[in-house]
Design an enzyme around this catalytic site. Sequence first.
Site, PDB file in Angstrom:
ATOM      1  N   HIS A 149       0.826  -1.219   0.000  1.00  0.00           N
ATOM      2  CA  HIS A 149       0.000   0.000   0.000  1.00  0.00           C
ATOM      3  C   HIS A 149       0.861   1.270   0.000  1.00  0.00           C
ATOM      4  O   HIS A 149       2.001   1.229  -0.406  1.00  0.00           O
ATOM      5  CB  HIS A 149      -1.003  -0.026   1.157  1.00  0.00           C
ATOM      6  CG  HIS A 149      -1.725  -1.350   1.248  1.00  0.00           C
ATOM      7  ND1 HIS A 149      -2.758  -1.674   0.403  1.00  0.00           N
ATOM      8  CD2 HIS A 149      -1.516  -2.436   2.033  1.00  0.00           C
ATOM      9  CE1 HIS A 149      -3.167  -2.917   0.691  1.00  0.00           C
ATOM     10  NE2 HIS A 149      -2.429  -3.394   1.665  1.00  0.00           N
TER      11      HIS A 149
ATOM     12  N   GLU B  61      -2.605   0.442   7.796  1.00  0.00           N
ATOM     13  CA  GLU B  61      -1.684  -0.649   7.481  1.00  0.00           C
ATOM     14  C   GLU B  61      -0.420  -0.174   6.780  1.00  0.00           C
ATOM     15  O   GLU B  61       0.673  -0.680   7.023  1.00  0.00           O
ATOM     16  CB  GLU B  61      -2.415  -1.681   6.617  1.00  0.00           C
ATOM     17  CG  GLU B  61      -1.630  -2.964   6.409  1.00  0.00           C
ATOM     18  CD  GLU B  61      -2.030  -3.704   5.143  1.00  0.00           C
ATOM     19  OE1 GLU B  61      -3.183  -3.579   4.709  1.00  0.00           O
ATOM     20  OE2 GLU B  61      -1.164  -4.387   4.579  1.00  0.00           O
TER      21      GLU B  61
ATOM     22  N   HIS C 142       3.075  -6.815   4.469  1.00  0.00           N
ATOM     23  CA  HIS C 142       1.712  -6.353   4.739  1.00  0.00           C
ATOM     24  C   HIS C 142       1.324  -6.664   6.173  1.00  0.00           C
ATOM     25  O   HIS C 142       2.025  -7.376   6.882  1.00  0.00           O
ATOM     26  CB  HIS C 142       0.721  -7.068   3.805  1.00  0.00           C
ATOM     27  CG  HIS C 142       0.704  -6.537   2.415  1.00  0.00           C
ATOM     28  ND1 HIS C 142      -0.361  -5.857   1.893  1.00  0.00           N
ATOM     29  CD2 HIS C 142       1.642  -6.591   1.441  1.00  0.00           C
ATOM     30  CE1 HIS C 142      -0.090  -5.511   0.649  1.00  0.00           C
ATOM     31  NE2 HIS C 142       1.129  -5.948   0.346  1.00  0.00           N
TER      32      HIS C 142
ATOM     33  N   GLU D  12       2.194 -11.403   5.837  1.00  0.00           N
ATOM     34  CA  GLU D  12       1.159 -10.716   6.620  1.00  0.00           C
ATOM     35  C   GLU D  12       1.600 -10.827   8.068  1.00  0.00           C
ATOM     36  O   GLU D  12       1.382 -11.843   8.722  1.00  0.00           O
ATOM     37  CB  GLU D  12      -0.206 -11.379   6.399  1.00  0.00           C
ATOM     38  CG  GLU D  12      -0.710 -11.336   4.960  1.00  0.00           C
ATOM     39  CD  GLU D  12      -1.419 -10.023   4.622  1.00  0.00           C
ATOM     40  OE1 GLU D  12      -1.395  -9.072   5.437  1.00  0.00           O
ATOM     41  OE2 GLU D  12      -2.006  -9.952   3.511  1.00  0.00           O
TER      42      GLU D  12
END
Length: 708
Positions: free
Chosen positions: A527, A542, A595, A668
Site C-alpha cells: 500500500h 496498514e 503487509h 502478513e
Amino acid sequence: MKRVVALFLYIILVLINIPVYAQTNPANTAKYFYDGQWHVYTIPPTFLQINGENVTTDMPPIIFNDRSVVPARAVFEKLGAKVTWDGVKSQVGISMNDTNILLSINDKNALVNGKSYEMDIPPKIINSRTMIPTRFVAETLGMEVDWVANQRLITINYKPSKEDEKDITNIIAKNPNNIDIKINKIEHTVKNSSLIIKISADAVISEYSAFELDANQSQDNHPKLVLDIKNAILDFETRSIEVNNNNVLRIRSAQFAINPNITRVVIDLNNWTSYNVEESKDKKEIYITFQKEISNITGIKYKRISNVDAVDIHMDFIQKPDVVRLTSPDRVFIDIPSAELEIAERVITARGKIVKSIRYAQKDNNTVRVVVDVKGQPQSEIEETDDGLRLKFINPSYKNIYYSNKDNPQLTIYSNKGLINYVEKIDVDSNSYTITVPASELDLGEGRLDINDGYIDYIDIVKNTKSKTTDIILKSQKTCTYSVQAKTNSGEIVINAVPTSNNLNELLDIEIDPRAKKKIVVVDPGHGGKDPGAIYYNEIQEKDPNLDISLRLYKMLKDSGIQVYITRKDDTFVELADRAEFANKLNASLFISVHNNAMGDPNYDGTMTLYYPSSSSYTFGYGITGRRLAQIAQEEMVKRLGTTDRGLRERPRLAVLRRTKMPAIIAEVAFITNYSDRQKLKTDDFRQKAAEALYIATIRALNESVSN
Ligand SMILES: [Zn+2]
C-alpha cells in the site's frame, strides 16, 4: 479453508418464537421484524438466482428503501466468499480474493480493505438473519448484479475476471478434452552466462516428455536433448536455429506426429552439459536452462609493455573477472567466473618493477583464480585483448597512504605534522566516508586505489584546488563505523573501519553465502499514499507499519552487502503492476512484500504468508520455490514474533504474486484488527523483530537458492 464460527446464537435466543415467512407463501403478506418493530410487506416476494441457478434461502431477499438486502451467509458463502460475524460489535466481515469488506449493522458506512464507503442502505438484522446490501457487496467483490423487474428477480453472477482466467487451475479445468495447442515460438537468450531456451505456446502445455541421446546414438555424433510436446502443433516457419555456443549447436523443431499431435524439439549439443527443464507459472512456456558456459583459460603470461607490468590471460571468450586487492603481503586476486584452467597450475616469477610473481589455479568448479604478487599498492587497469584480458599494473599517482585488510579495514596516512585538523563526513546513500584535510598539511597526490575486498570498494584521493583541501574518500561495500586515530609520535593518521553488518549477522546468528550477494532482492512495502491498506479507526493504517518494517529490512539487507531495492521509500502510492514490473525488470531473485492483515472478527490474530500456487513445486530457475520462501518466512516470523501461526496460503489472484517472475511472498505480519497484535505493531521493538525475521528469512532463502 478455515472458518470462524459465527456468534448468531444470542439473536436466535431472543427472537426464537418469531415466525419466518418464506417466499413459498407468495399470496400472504409477509411480516419482518427489524429496527425494534414489525413491518408488514404486501408487495410480492423477490427471487434470487446465483450463477444461473435459482436459490431459495430461508430469508428471501427483501426490498428495503428500493434496494435489496440478502442473507449474508446463505448468499455470499455460496459465491465463494468467507463470511464472519462479530456478535459483540454487530459486524459482518465478507472476504474474497483480495477484498475484505467490513459492515456494521444499521450503519451505512462500509470498510473495504480499510477504506470507508457509504452505502445506500445499511445492513440489518431482519427476523434474526443478518441481511446485507446485495449490490454493494456483490459489486465490491467483482460480481455482476442485475434486477429483472418483471420477474422480481435478483441475479448475481460471478465469473473470474480475464486476469483470473490465467490461473493455471482454471485453464486446466477449461481444457479437459486435449484440444491442440500451438507452439508459436522458440527463442534463446543468455542470462548470467547461462543459455536459456524458451518454448512458447498459445495455451497451457499440459504434457511433455524429455529424453537424451548420446553422441554414439546419433548420426551426427552430437549428443541431443529431445523434447516431445503432446497435443501440440508447430505454428511457425523457422525449423532450425543456429546457437553455436559452448553448450548448444542448434535447436530444431518438427511436427513429429499427427493424431495425436506431437511437436518435437531437438537440441543438438556440442558437449554434454547439465540442464534444467521448467515451466513458466502459467504453463504456456517451457524453459531449458543450461549450465553456465565455461570459458577455457589457455594461457597466462607476464608481459612488459612500454615500461608497464602486465598480466595477459588468454581465454576462449571473455568472462568478466572480479579483481580483489589483499594486503600483508600485497597481492591482487583475479577471479574469473565460469572458467576452466586448460593449462597446468604453476608459479611465474616475473621480477618486474611492480609484479613480483603470478600464480594461478582452479579455485573451484567454476572459478579460476590468478594471484599477482605486487610491490606496494599499485593502480591496476583491465583491458580486453583479441584473445582475453590484460591487467596492467601502474605506478600509483596517490602517495603516502597504505591500506590494510588483514583484519578490519584500515587506512594509514603518513604525515610528519602530527595532529592536523580534519573534517569528517558520512554519506549513507552513497555508502561513503570522507575526511577532508588542508592540502598544505599533507601531500597525498591524487587518484583511486581499487580494493573490492567486500568491505571497501575503493579509496579516492581528490584535491580541491579552490578550498586548498584534499578529500580522502572511502567508498564502502558494507556499512562500516569509522574512527580516526592521530598518532602524535609517528605522525600517522589511521582510519579504522569496523563493518557494522558483522555485528548484526553475529547477533542474528546467520552467515551469508558469498554467492548470495550477487542476487537481487526487492522489498515491497504494501500500500502507500492514497491507498492506506487496512485501517483500524483512527488508530492505525496498514501502510505505516508496512513501510516501517520494510525500511528496516531494506537497511539490514543493504548493510549486509545484498543488492536490495525497495518499491517505495516513503508514503507514496505505487500501482501493484508496477511493483511486480519493477522486480521483473531488475531480474530480481526474491520479492518480499510486507503487509499486515485485517479481519472482521477481532479475535483473529497472528501471522500468515501468502505465495503463488504454482510456485509450490517449480523453481523457475531461481533455485528455490515460492512456497519454500514462504515457509522460511513464516517459520522465522512466528519464531521471532511469538505470534499465532496462521500458516501459508496459496493466493493465485494477487497481482504482486502472479505477475512477479521470481519467488515472491506476501508476509502478513499481524492483524491490525486484533487488539493484542495491534498494540505490538505500535512498538518499535516488534517492528524491528519483524524486519529481523524477514531479514533472516531472506538470507536463508538466498543461501538455499545458490546451493541448490
Ligand atoms: Zn495489505
